[in-house]
Design an enzyme around this catalytic site. Structure first.
Site, PDB file in Angstrom:
ATOM      1  N   ASP A  23       0.882  -1.169   0.000  1.00 50.76           N
ATOM      2  CA  ASP A  23       0.000   0.000   0.000  1.00 50.76           C
ATOM      3  C   ASP A  23       0.919   1.218   0.000  1.00 50.76           C
ATOM      4  O   ASP A  23       1.565   1.515   1.006  1.00 50.76           O
ATOM      5  CB  ASP A  23      -0.881  -0.030   1.265  1.00 50.76           C
ATOM      6  CG  ASP A  23      -1.705   1.249   1.430  1.00 50.76           C
ATOM      7  OD1 ASP A  23      -1.658   2.116   0.535  1.00 50.76           O
ATOM      8  OD2 ASP A  23      -2.393   1.372   2.463  1.00 50.76           O
ATOM      9  N   LYS A  87       2.798  11.308  -3.388  1.00 50.65           N
ATOM     10  CA  LYS A  87       1.743  10.622  -4.145  1.00 50.65           C
ATOM     11  C   LYS A  87       0.781  11.624  -4.795  1.00 50.65           C
ATOM     12  O   LYS A  87       0.215  11.355  -5.846  1.00 50.65           O
ATOM     13  CB  LYS A  87       0.982   9.707  -3.192  1.00 50.65           C
ATOM     14  CG  LYS A  87      -0.060   8.825  -3.851  1.00 50.65           C
ATOM     15  CD  LYS A  87      -0.632   7.858  -2.838  1.00 50.65           C
ATOM     16  CE  LYS A  87      -1.777   7.049  -3.376  1.00 50.65           C
ATOM     17  NZ  LYS A  87      -2.286   6.112  -2.362  1.00 50.65           N
ATOM     18  N   GLU A 187      -7.213   0.580  -4.608  1.00 48.93           N
ATOM     19  CA  GLU A 187      -7.233   0.474  -3.142  1.00 48.93           C
ATOM     20  C   GLU A 187      -8.561  -0.087  -2.619  1.00 48.93           C
ATOM     21  O   GLU A 187      -8.556  -0.983  -1.765  1.00 48.93           O
ATOM     22  CB  GLU A 187      -6.921   1.836  -2.512  1.00 48.93           C
ATOM     23  CG  GLU A 187      -5.442   2.203  -2.679  1.00 48.93           C
ATOM     24  CD  GLU A 187      -5.154   3.688  -2.510  1.00 48.93           C
ATOM     25  OE1 GLU A 187      -6.059   4.433  -2.086  1.00 48.93           O
ATOM     26  OE2 GLU A 187      -4.018   4.100  -2.809  1.00 48.93           O
ATOM     27  N   ASP A 211     -13.028   5.490   2.768  1.00 50.83           N
ATOM     28  CA  ASP A 211     -11.605   5.560   3.123  1.00 50.83           C
ATOM     29  C   ASP A 211     -11.248   6.971   3.599  1.00 50.83           C
ATOM     30  O   ASP A 211     -11.107   7.889   2.793  1.00 50.83           O
ATOM     31  CB  ASP A 211     -10.779   5.162   1.886  1.00 50.83           C
ATOM     32  CG  ASP A 211      -9.272   5.185   2.150  1.00 50.83           C
ATOM     33  OD1 ASP A 211      -8.849   5.693   3.211  1.00 50.83           O
ATOM     34  OD2 ASP A 211      -8.524   4.696   1.287  1.00 50.83           O
TER      35      ASP A 211
END
Ligand code: AMP
Length: 618
Positions: A23, A87, A187, A211
């Protein structure tokens, strides 16, 4: 097309070798495996430390990269040399992120165009791919240290909304870190897999994955049919998360003890100290009703009720996103059969309760929400390793398929290990004014330069009507049917002219050759990516020279003599740099030229706006 089982026969997947699930998160990253004995996914950690590795890269005075917990300690004390949230920059240009530029406390190069962003640290330029590769390298070596065996194969997760460029960037980062990236997985899909969803046969299900991490919020609605995951819709807020909760507590305390913003700005220790206490309070209030602490002679306290009131607006925001996602998927809250919670901030009971009442059902929170995505990636890795027989017979492409772009680079349209049938399209444009033809050369393989890959076919799209460079839109689409036949089509969208060709990618290719091509891509990864970066820098440099020249011809009158001289000099310096094999030098010279031309580009813009206004009656 090869079956996954055949891949094993080539030796490219050795059964003894562990495939890890990673991850690669905005705030934290981690690596997980399926435990060889218990067959259960576990997150890897050293003894009693955390499994989470902060996604932070710090460069020391010698420009060595330090990653993780130690790097995090430099966030406040040395922000210019400490990169967080890389990211958020993956596959982005400066234009994409300029609205949020103030979020980044390090130097993101402002080149005001659509080329991929770079970060400058000292004299070095780093792409988000480089930065992510440092994090992946750290995870790889951590896994190797714990497992006491080399780790070269991985499944990496990305947000469901990542586009092709962002997914490719993630693959490249993996490659640069010495990892063969077997699959990029969404994800939310990974989170669902960690809960065993989609693993039962014939179970059709519509699920929601909520999330809420430290700095981002995502909601995804997925449909699972026979083990295939389809993303029906995604929504979210890329600047909303647990950090907002911490800030709300800090604000509340400042108010309580009569502290002003200026006090905080004056002392980094004070602001960092308060922030850390606030995060501690937040976590404490997930299980207790009151939190108090002594801080610099003041008593700071907060009750659970107050905390819940403070964060209510943020929770409301996430619920609104959920409603929008449902709407986009054409569903009602009651159509959702399962709700999965991901991200550390879903530990807050008020968040859990709000989501559960929106979807009118208990939510799944049994798996550690910080680890659930990595655990699911490990489940996917195990399926690819052929350990899960149910999934063995999926047809996949054994090698990537793409076309040649500027500078002889390979642009992958269908990454290896993609399920077939599949269809992918991407737009390209011309490089020269009035260009009437475009050569489409199709290649197969994992290397960055087409000359190192296997050429499958080539054709010419001719008859493009005369237009300035960059204006024609040529859509190249790759379609692989269930028999593994690849159909490549190129179509100029403005004029409608079209050309296509059919190839059999696996024709004449032995398993041993597939394996050799895969191995070479890993052993040459470092050189390949360096060459790609150099070619991209050169292409960017050439384009900037071209644009500057055109600009001067058109707007020469707006430029002073001194500016003209300085520009000519900077152009010459860039031209010289282009002849050398030094990416950093080219980027420095591009940046210097940009610095000089920026003011008169702005002047030209103002003049153009003035002209436009002149003719109008307001
Ligand atoms: P992630 O980005 O998924 O790693 O989530 C990190 C966020 O979760 C940070 O804002 C943490 O402060 C928050 N977090 C971690 N543990 C807890 C907890 N027990 N209660 C509330 N928030 C938490």
């Amino acid at each position: 097309m090869a079956k996954i089982g055949i891949n094993i026969a080539t030796g490219s997947l050795q059964q003894s070798e562990m495939i890890v699930g990673i991850d690669l998160g905005t705030t934290n990253s981690l690596v997980a495996i399926i435990h060889p004995e218990s067959k259960k996914p576990i997150a890897l950690k050293e003894h009693d430390s955390s499994s989470l590795v902060p996604s932070v890269v710090h460069f020391d005075a010698l420009e060595n990269a330090i990653v993780g917990e130690l790097a995090k300690t430099f966030l406040e004390t040395d922000p210019a040399n400490t990169i967080f949230s890389a990211k958020r920059l993956m596959g982005k240009s400066y234009n994409d992120i300029k609205q949020n530029a103030s979020f980044f406390t390090y130097k993101v190069i402002d080149n005001n165009d659509d080329s991929l962003v770079k970060v400058q640290v000292g004299q070095q330029f780093y792409s988000p791919i480089d930065l992510s590769s440092f994090i992946l390298k750290e995870l790889k070596s951590r896994a190797e240290h714990i497992l006491k065996t080399p780790v070269t194969k991985a499944v990496i997760t990305v947000p469901a909304y990542f586009n092709d460029a962002q997914r490719q960037a993630t693959r490249d980062a993996g490659k640069l870190a010495g990892l063969d990236v077997l699959r990029i997985v969404n994800e939310p899909t990974a989170a669902a897999l960690a809960y065993g969803l989609g693993l039962e046969k014939d179970a059709d299900k519509t699920i929601a994955v909520y999330d809420l991490g430290g700095g981002t919020f995502d909601i995804s609605i997925l449909k699972i049919t026979n083990g295939i995951f389809e993303v029906l819709s995604t929504n979210g807020d890329t600047y909303l998360g647990g950090d907002d909760f911490d800030r709300a507590i800090v604000k509340y305390w400042m108010n309580e003890i009569g502290m002003a913003d200026t006090d905080l700005q004056a002392s980094k220790e004070l602001s960092q100290g308060l922030r850390l206490r606030a995060e501690e309070a937040k976590k404490h209030l997930s299980i207790h009703d009151v939190f108090s602490v002594d801080f610099n002679g003041d008593k700071l306290s907060i009750t659970k009720n107050t905390f819940e009131e403070l964060i209510q607006p943020f929770i409301e925001k996430t619920l609104k996103c959920c409603v929008n996602a449902l709407q986009d998927a054409g569903l009602k809250a009651t159509d959702i059969e399962t709700v999965v919670m991901v991200g550390g901030s879903t530990r807050v009971p008020a968040v859990k309760n709000a989501v559960s009442s929106l979807f009118n059902q208990p939510v799944h929170d049994e798996v550690n929400p910080d680890e659930v995505v990595a655990l699911g990636a490990a489940v996917q890795a195990d399926i690819l390793a052929g350990n899960n027989k149910e999934f063995l017979l999926l047809d996949i492409t054994p090698l990537s398929l793409g076309i040649e772009t500027m500078g002889g680079l390979m642009d992958v349209l269908i990454p290896r290990n993609s399920k077939i049938p599949t269809k992918v399209g991407r737009q390209y444009t011309t490089q020269k004014d009035g260009q009437s033809g475009m050569r489409i050369a199709v290649y197969q393989g994992e290397r960055d330069l087409v000359k190192d890959n296997r050429k499958l076919a080539e054709f010419n799209l001719s008859g493009i009507p005369g237009m300035p460079a960059g204006l024609p839109k040529v859509e190249v689409s790759f379609l692989i049917n269930a028999d593994g036949i690849l159909m490549v089509t190129a179509k100029e969208l403005r004029s409608g002219i079209e050309q296509s060709i059919e190839v059999k990618p696996q024709y004449g290719l032995t398993d041993a050759e597939v394996e050799r091509m895969l191995l070479e891509s890993i052993t040459h990864a470092k050189d390949d990516i360096a060459i790609r970066a150099l070619v991209e820098a050169r292409t960017e440099g050439e384009q900037i020279l071209d644009v500057t020249e055109k600009f001067l011809v058109k707007n020469g009158s707006l430029v002073t003599k001194e500016e003209m001289m300085a520009t000519a000099q900077a152009m010459q310096a860039l031209q010289l740099a282009l002849t050398m094999d030094n990416k950093n030098l080219i980027q420095t010279k591009i940046e210097e030229l940009n610095e000089i031309t920026r003011p008169f580009a702005e002047r030209a813009m103002d003049a153009a706006v003035g002209e436009a206004l002149k003719g109008k009656n307001i």
